[in-house]
Design a protein around this motif. Structure first.
Motif, PDB file in Angstrom:
ATOM      1  N   VAL A   1       0.839  -1.200   0.000  1.00  0.00           N
ATOM      2  CA  VAL A   1       0.000   0.000   0.000  1.00  0.00           C
ATOM      3  C   VAL A   1       0.874   1.250   0.000  1.00  0.00           C
ATOM      4  N   GLU A   2       0.313   2.341  -0.471  1.00  0.00           N
ATOM      5  CA  GLU A   2       1.070   3.589  -0.572  1.00  0.00           C
ATOM      6  C   GLU A   2       0.770   4.537   0.582  1.00  0.00           C
ATOM      7  N   TYR A   3       0.577   3.978   1.776  1.00  0.00           N
ATOM      8  CA  TYR A   3       0.275   4.785   2.957  1.00  0.00           C
ATOM      9  C   TYR A   3       0.643   3.998   4.207  1.00  0.00           C
ATOM     10  N   ALA A   4       0.796   4.699   5.318  1.00  0.00           N
ATOM     11  CA  ALA A   4       1.011   4.055   6.606  1.00  0.00           C
ATOM     12  C   ALA A   4      -0.335   3.524   7.103  1.00  0.00           C
ATOM     13  N   TYR A   5      -0.299   2.495   7.930  1.00  0.00           N
ATOM     14  CA  TYR A   5      -1.533   1.924   8.459  1.00  0.00           C
ATOM     15  C   TYR A   5      -2.100   2.722   9.628  1.00  0.00           C
ATOM     16  N   ALA A   6      -1.276   3.524  10.269  1.00  0.00           N
ATOM     17  CA  ALA A   6      -1.732   4.355  11.381  1.00  0.00           C
ATOM     18  C   ALA A   6      -0.706   5.456  11.600  1.00  0.00           C
ATOM     19  N   ALA A   7      -1.097   6.469  12.362  1.00  0.00           N
ATOM     20  CA  ALA A   7      -0.184   7.553  12.725  1.00  0.00           C
ATOM     21  C   ALA A   7      -0.454   7.947  14.168  1.00  0.00           C
ATOM     22  N   VAL A   8       0.629   8.255  14.884  1.00  0.00           N
ATOM     23  CA  VAL A   8       0.531   8.665  16.282  1.00  0.00           C
ATOM     24  C   VAL A   8       1.292   9.969  16.431  1.00  0.00           C
ATOM     25  N   ALA A   9       0.695  10.903  17.179  1.00  0.00           N
ATOM     26  CA  ALA A   9       1.354  12.185  17.424  1.00  0.00           C
ATOM     27  C   ALA A   9       1.462  12.413  18.927  1.00  0.00           C
ATOM     28  N   PRO A  10       2.617  12.144  19.513  1.00  0.00           N
ATOM     29  CA  PRO A  10       2.788  12.387  20.942  1.00  0.00           C
ATOM     30  C   PRO A  10       2.785  13.884  21.241  1.00  0.00           C
ATOM     31  N   PRO A  11       2.477  14.354  22.399  1.00  0.00           N
ATOM     32  CA  PRO A  11       2.217  13.566  23.593  1.00  0.00           C
ATOM     33  C   PRO A  11       0.767  13.117  23.731  1.00  0.00           C
ATOM     34  N   ALA A  12      -0.118  13.552  22.865  1.00  0.00           N
ATOM     35  CA  ALA A  12      -1.528  13.197  22.985  1.00  0.00           C
ATOM     36  C   ALA A  12      -1.777  11.710  22.787  1.00  0.00           C
ATOM     37  N   ALA A  13      -0.942  11.053  22.013  1.00  0.00           N
ATOM     38  CA  ALA A  13      -1.041   9.618  21.759  1.00  0.00           C
ATOM     39  C   ALA A  13      -2.341   9.236  21.058  1.00  0.00           C
ATOM     40  N   LEU A  14      -2.864  10.133  20.245  1.00  0.00           N
ATOM     41  CA  LEU A  14      -3.997   9.772  19.405  1.00  0.00           C
ATOM     42  C   LEU A  14      -3.472   8.972  18.226  1.00  0.00           C
ATOM     43  N   ILE A  15      -4.215   7.944  17.847  1.00  0.00           N
ATOM     44  CA  ILE A  15      -3.857   7.104  16.712  1.00  0.00           C
ATOM     45  C   ILE A  15      -4.941   7.283  15.657  1.00  0.00           C
ATOM     46  N   PHE A  16      -4.542   7.678  14.468  1.00  0.00           N
ATOM     47  CA  PHE A  16      -5.458   7.794  13.343  1.00  0.00           C
ATOM     48  C   PHE A  16      -5.096   6.692  12.359  1.00  0.00           C
ATOM     49  N   THR A  17      -6.019   5.780  12.106  1.00  0.00           N
ATOM     50  CA  THR A  17      -5.699   4.685  11.204  1.00  0.00           C
ATOM     51  C   THR A  17      -6.128   5.006   9.778  1.00  0.00           C
ATOM     52  N   ALA A  18      -5.418   4.406   8.848  1.00  0.00           N
ATOM     53  CA  ALA A  18      -5.895   4.384   7.469  1.00  0.00           C
ATOM     54  C   ALA A  18      -7.110   3.460   7.453  1.00  0.00           C
ATOM     55  N   GLY A  19      -7.883   3.518   6.416  1.00  0.00           N
ATOM     56  CA  GLY A  19      -8.989   2.582   6.311  1.00  0.00           C
ATOM     57  C   GLY A  19      -8.461   1.169   6.228  1.00  0.00           C
ATOM     58  N   ALA A  20      -8.906   0.306   7.143  1.00  0.00           N
ATOM     59  CA  ALA A  20      -8.513  -1.102   7.108  1.00  0.00           C
ATOM     60  C   ALA A  20      -9.305  -1.771   6.002  1.00  0.00           C
ATOM     61  N   CYS A  21      -8.594  -2.371   5.068  1.00  0.00           N
ATOM     62  CA  CYS A  21      -9.207  -2.998   3.910  1.00  0.00           C
ATOM     63  C   CYS A  21      -9.176  -4.514   4.068  1.00  0.00           C
ATOM     64  N   PRO A  22     -10.027  -5.229   3.350  1.00  0.00           N
ATOM     65  CA  PRO A  22     -10.045  -6.687   3.442  1.00  0.00           C
ATOM     66  C   PRO A  22      -8.992  -7.320   2.544  1.00  0.00           C
ATOM     67  N   LEU A  23      -7.728  -7.037   2.829  1.00  0.00           N
ATOM     68  CA  LEU A  23      -6.626  -7.559   2.034  1.00  0.00           C
ATOM     69  C   LEU A  23      -5.845  -8.597   2.827  1.00  0.00           C
ATOM     70  N   ASP A  24      -5.392  -9.652   2.143  1.00  0.00           N
ATOM     71  CA  ASP A  24      -4.526 -10.617   2.805  1.00  0.00           C
ATOM     72  C   ASP A  24      -3.077 -10.148   2.704  1.00  0.00           C
ATOM     73  N   GLU A  25      -2.152 -10.950   3.201  1.00  0.00           N
ATOM     74  CA  GLU A  25      -0.744 -10.556   3.265  1.00  0.00           C
ATOM     75  C   GLU A  25      -0.130 -10.315   1.889  1.00  0.00           C
ATOM     76  N   SER A  26      -0.733 -10.889   0.832  1.00  0.00           N
ATOM     77  CA  SER A  26      -0.205 -10.697  -0.527  1.00  0.00           C
ATOM     78  C   SER A  26      -0.892  -9.554  -1.261  1.00  0.00           C
ATOM     79  N   GLY A  27      -1.904  -8.944  -0.633  1.00  0.00           N
ATOM     80  CA  GLY A  27      -2.620  -7.839  -1.255  1.00  0.00           C
ATOM     81  C   GLY A  27      -3.870  -8.259  -1.991  1.00  0.00           C
ATOM     82  N   ALA A  28      -4.226  -9.538  -1.925  1.00  0.00           N
ATOM     83  CA  ALA A  28      -5.453 -10.013  -2.568  1.00  0.00           C
ATOM     84  C   ALA A  28      -6.656  -9.665  -1.690  1.00  0.00           C
ATOM     85  N   THR A  29      -7.769  -9.340  -2.329  1.00  0.00           N
ATOM     86  CA  THR A  29      -8.993  -9.024  -1.598  1.00  0.00           C
ATOM     87  C   THR A  29      -9.600 -10.311  -1.042  1.00  0.00           C
ATOM     88  N   ILE A  30      -9.901 -10.289   0.236  1.00  0.00           N
ATOM     89  CA  ILE A  30     -10.516 -11.423   0.927  1.00  0.00           C
ATOM     90  C   ILE A  30     -12.029 -11.343   0.737  1.00  0.00           C
TER      91      ILE A  30
END
Length: 136
Positions: free
Chosen positions: A15-44
């Motif tokens: 994928v062309e993006y990070a799966y999540a991002a954290v900005a301390p000290p607030a420690a909020l986590i913003f995730t990318a959209g979790a997609c139904p992809l397996d480890e090879s990138g195939a759609t489940i």
């Protein structure tokens, strides 16, 4: 403030993006959209909204774990379903809601025209709070 981009080793690395991002000290986590992809990138679960919703939850769980959190740390979710049928939205929601159990966070459920991967019907995005901001 430094933004820490999270790349989850257990998830598809093409994928062309990070799966999540954290900005301390607030420690909020913003995730990318979790997609139904397996480890090879195939759609489940092509054509199966419920199977794709479960795969999205599994991938969201992996992304959160890589960022030092779990489903119990989620503050809000957004669920995208590529369908105009309310029954499809309800089916995806039922799987996601079940996965969260007693942790019934605020959520937005949307029907959309199309999602980014071939045969993709569901995507799940979250904002979470890392409990121990010194954990990573």
């Amino acid at each position: 403030m430094t933004v820490q981009l999270i790349r989850a080793a257990d998830l598809y690395d093409g994928v062309e993006y990070a799966y999540a991002a954290v900005a301390p000290p607030a420690a909020l986590i913003f995730t990318a959209g979790a997609c139904p992809l397996d480890e090879s990138g195939a759609t489940i679960g092509a054509g199966d909204v419920r199977a794709q919703a479960r795969a999205c939850v599994a991938n969201l769980t992996a992304a959160l774990a890589a960022a030092g959190a779990d489903l119990g740390d989620v503050l809000k979710t957004t669920v995208y379903v590529a369908s105009a049928r309310r029954t499809d939205l309800a089916a995806a929601w039922a799987e996601i809601r079940t996965a969260f159990g007693e942790h019934d966070v605020p959520s937005t459920l949307l029907g959309v025209a199309v999602l980014g991967y071939a045969d993709q019907l569901v995507e799940l995005e979250a904002v979470a709070l890392r409990r121990n901001s010194a954990a990573r």
